[in-house]
Enzyme design. Structure first.
Site, PDB file in Angstrom:
ATOM      1  NE  ARG A 100      -4.084  -1.801   2.069  1.00 24.23           N
ATOM      2  CZ  ARG A 100      -4.019  -2.766   2.987  1.00 24.23           C
ATOM      3  NH1 ARG A 100      -3.096  -2.737   3.916  1.00 24.23           N
ATOM      4  NH2 ARG A 100      -4.878  -3.751   2.952  1.00 24.23           N
ATOM      5  CE  LYS A 122      -0.174  15.145 -13.025  1.00 23.46           C
ATOM      6  NZ  LYS A 122      -0.455  15.730 -14.356  1.00 23.46           N
ATOM      7  CD  GLU A 164       7.803  18.800 -20.881  1.00 18.08           C
ATOM      8  OE1 GLU A 164       6.803  19.439 -20.549  1.00 18.08           O
ATOM      9  OE2 GLU A 164       7.754  17.759 -21.577  1.00 18.08           O
ATOM     10  CE  LYS A 196       6.330  18.165 -12.671  1.00 17.90           C
ATOM     11  NZ  LYS A 196       6.257  17.012 -13.548  1.00 17.90           N
ATOM     12  CD  GLU A 206      -2.963  18.580 -13.827  1.00 20.52           C
ATOM     13  OE1 GLU A 206      -2.005  17.788 -13.755  1.00 20.52           O
ATOM     14  OE2 GLU A 206      -3.616  18.758 -14.853  1.00 20.52           O
ATOM     15  NE  ARG A 210       1.527  18.206 -11.153  1.00 23.28           N
ATOM     16  CZ  ARG A 210       2.009  17.180 -10.501  1.00 23.28           C
ATOM     17  NH1 ARG A 210       1.680  16.955  -9.258  1.00 23.28           N
ATOM     18  NH2 ARG A 210       2.852  16.343 -11.078  1.00 23.28           N
ATOM     19  CG  ASN A 214      -1.194  19.870 -18.105  1.00 20.11           C
ATOM     20  OD1 ASN A 214      -0.231  19.156 -17.830  1.00 20.11           O
ATOM     21  ND2 ASN A 214      -2.351  19.781 -17.485  1.00 20.11           N
ATOM     22  CG  HIS A 217       1.879  18.770 -22.165  1.00 20.29           C
ATOM     23  ND1 HIS A 217       2.708  19.861 -22.040  1.00 20.29           N
ATOM     24  CD2 HIS A 217       2.602  17.710 -21.736  1.00 20.29           C
ATOM     25  CE1 HIS A 217       3.872  19.462 -21.555  1.00 20.29           C
ATOM     26  NE2 HIS A 217       3.841  18.169 -21.363  1.00 20.29           N
ATOM     27  CG  HIS A 221      -0.228  14.451 -24.576  1.00 21.39           C
ATOM     28  ND1 HIS A 221      -0.875  15.006 -23.500  1.00 21.39           N
ATOM     29  CD2 HIS A 221       0.968  14.036 -24.105  1.00 21.39           C
ATOM     30  CE1 HIS A 221      -0.100  14.913 -22.423  1.00 21.39           C
ATOM     31  NE2 HIS A 221       1.038  14.344 -22.768  1.00 21.39           N
ATOM     32  CG  HIS A 231       6.507  14.039 -23.616  1.00 20.82           C
ATOM     33  ND1 HIS A 231       5.130  13.995 -23.680  1.00 20.82           N
ATOM     34  CD2 HIS A 231       6.804  14.976 -22.680  1.00 20.82           C
ATOM     35  CE1 HIS A 231       4.623  14.859 -22.819  1.00 20.82           C
ATOM     36  NE2 HIS A 231       5.623  15.474 -22.196  1.00 20.82           N
TER      37      HIS A 231
END
Ligand SMILES: NC(=O)c1ccc[n+]([C@@H]2O[C@H](COP(=O)([O-])OP(=O)(O)OC[C@H]3O[C@@H](n4cnc5c(N)ncnc54)[C@H](O)[C@@H]3O)[C@@H](O)[C@H]2O)c1
Ligand SMILES: [Zn+2]
Length: 330
Positions: A100, A122, A164, A196, A206, A210, A214, A217, A221, A231
């Protein structure tokens, strides 16, 4: 859920690893084996990954979880994840689920990982339905940033990381100026990592600022998926075409300046470079974007370097802008 960022050179990183040798457990990209101490190379407590992006999936996750359970780990255990963003995503997700949730340490080895992937907690794996669809928020205790790993990074991965970095140029005036001045990438990368960290420390899940991370993005994407490009390069392209389709010409000039100062491969950010580009596939990807709430998308736009805002736009309106731009007419 805050992580420490620690910058160190390889000898200090080795000291840190050596001090933890007796309890060392890790998920490591095979590609960076050459950078590590001999005892790590031959350790039977390391789950090695080859082709991390292709193996960032539930099957590898299950193999890794079984690997660590078979070692008889306890809740006191911690896992090091050493590699690019795909490896730290997988290693962090394994740590989030084992017993867990046990602590983990992130050690990024790509520019993209240093400025983005390794920070923020993330963690996820890809699914046949799309990227990063199964995962968790599980911040590493510490991120060790050691730029010495980058000595073996291939050109294409540099370009991805710089894409990036270009994004951060629009999010932070300080980073914008550093890039334009052509400061050392070591300093620029550290500023991006700090930026960041500050954002995610304030908005881990987010719910607020945050979302600015993006920037580029939504289109990025879609380029990444339809053109099969790395990416970060796709993100740079995502920002470029966001500015173009919305006719934000002053910002487009700034984009060019940033891209030139970073020595991004400019031709690879041009749609004309990709003869197989299918605008229909591109539109279909956008319509399935997981961040879309009903028909409305939340686009991050730029007021000026260092100042962004969110604009809600009807997806069909956004697609109309795209279709109206001559670069997308095929
Ligand atoms: N969690 C997040 O917030 C977040 C943010 C951005 C990206 N990501 C994820 O990160 C991944 C992309 O990251 P990436 O570009 O680092 O990809 P990656 O981990 O696939 O690494 C890219 C390539 O570089 C190789 N490599 C790694 N370090 C190296 C080194 N020092 N020398 C030589 N080769 C090296 C890898 O084996 C791989 O072939 C994606 O899966 C993306 O979803 C996550
Ligand atoms: Zn990104």
């Amino acid at each position: 859920m805050k992580s420490n960022l620690t910058y160190l050179k390889k000898p200090d990183l080795f000291n840190e690893l050596n001090q933890n040798q007796s309890t060392f457990l890790a998920v490591i990209d095979e590609e960076v084996k050459c950078h590590l101490p001999d005892w790590v190379k031959s350790s039977d407590k390391v789950f090695w990954i080859k082709n991390p992006e292709a193996n960032k999936n539930l099957k590898t996750f299950e193999q890794a979880v079984e690997f660590f359970l078979n070692l008889g780990i306890s809740r006191e255990a911690k896992i090091y994840a050493i590699g690019g963003g795909a490896t730290t995503d997988l290693g962090g997700f394994v740590a989030s689920a084992l017993l867990r949730g046990i602590p983990w340490i992130s050690i990024p080895t790509t520019l993209l990982g240093i400025v983005d992937g390794s920070i923020g907690g993330k963690v996820a794996v890809n699914m046949p339905q799309g990227k990063n669809l199964v995962g968790a928020f599980h911040a590493p205790d510490t991120v060790y940033i050691c730029l010495d790993f980058l000595s073996t990074l291939p050109e294409v991965e540099w370009a991805s990381g710089k894409g990036e970095v270009l994004k951060y140029g629009f999010l932070s005036k300080k980073i914008f100026e550093r890039i334009i001045k052509k400061d050392s990438m070591d300093y620029i990368a550290q500023d991006c990592a700090e930026f960041k960290k500050q954002v995610v420390d304030q908005d881990f899940k987010e719910k607020g600022n945050r979302i600015y991370l993006n920037l580029g993005h939504t289109l990025g994407h879609a380029f990444e998926s339809t053109l099969k490009i790395p990416h970060g390069l796709a993100v740079a392209m995502g920002i470029k075409y966001l500015l173009k389709v919305l006719s934000l010409n002053e910002r487009s000039v700034e984009w060019e300046k940033l891209a030139q100062a970073l020595e991004l491969p400019l031709e690879k950010t041009e749609l004309s470079h990709y003869p197989d580009f299918s605008v229909d596939k591109f539109k279909n990807y956008l319509l399935q974007d997981k961040k879309k709430v009903q028909d409305v998308i939340r686009l991050v736009l730029i007021k000026e370097a260092g100042s962004c805002f969110v604009k809600e736009m009807n997806m069909q309106d956004f697609i109309n802008h795209i279709e109206a731009h001559e670069d997308f007419k095929r």
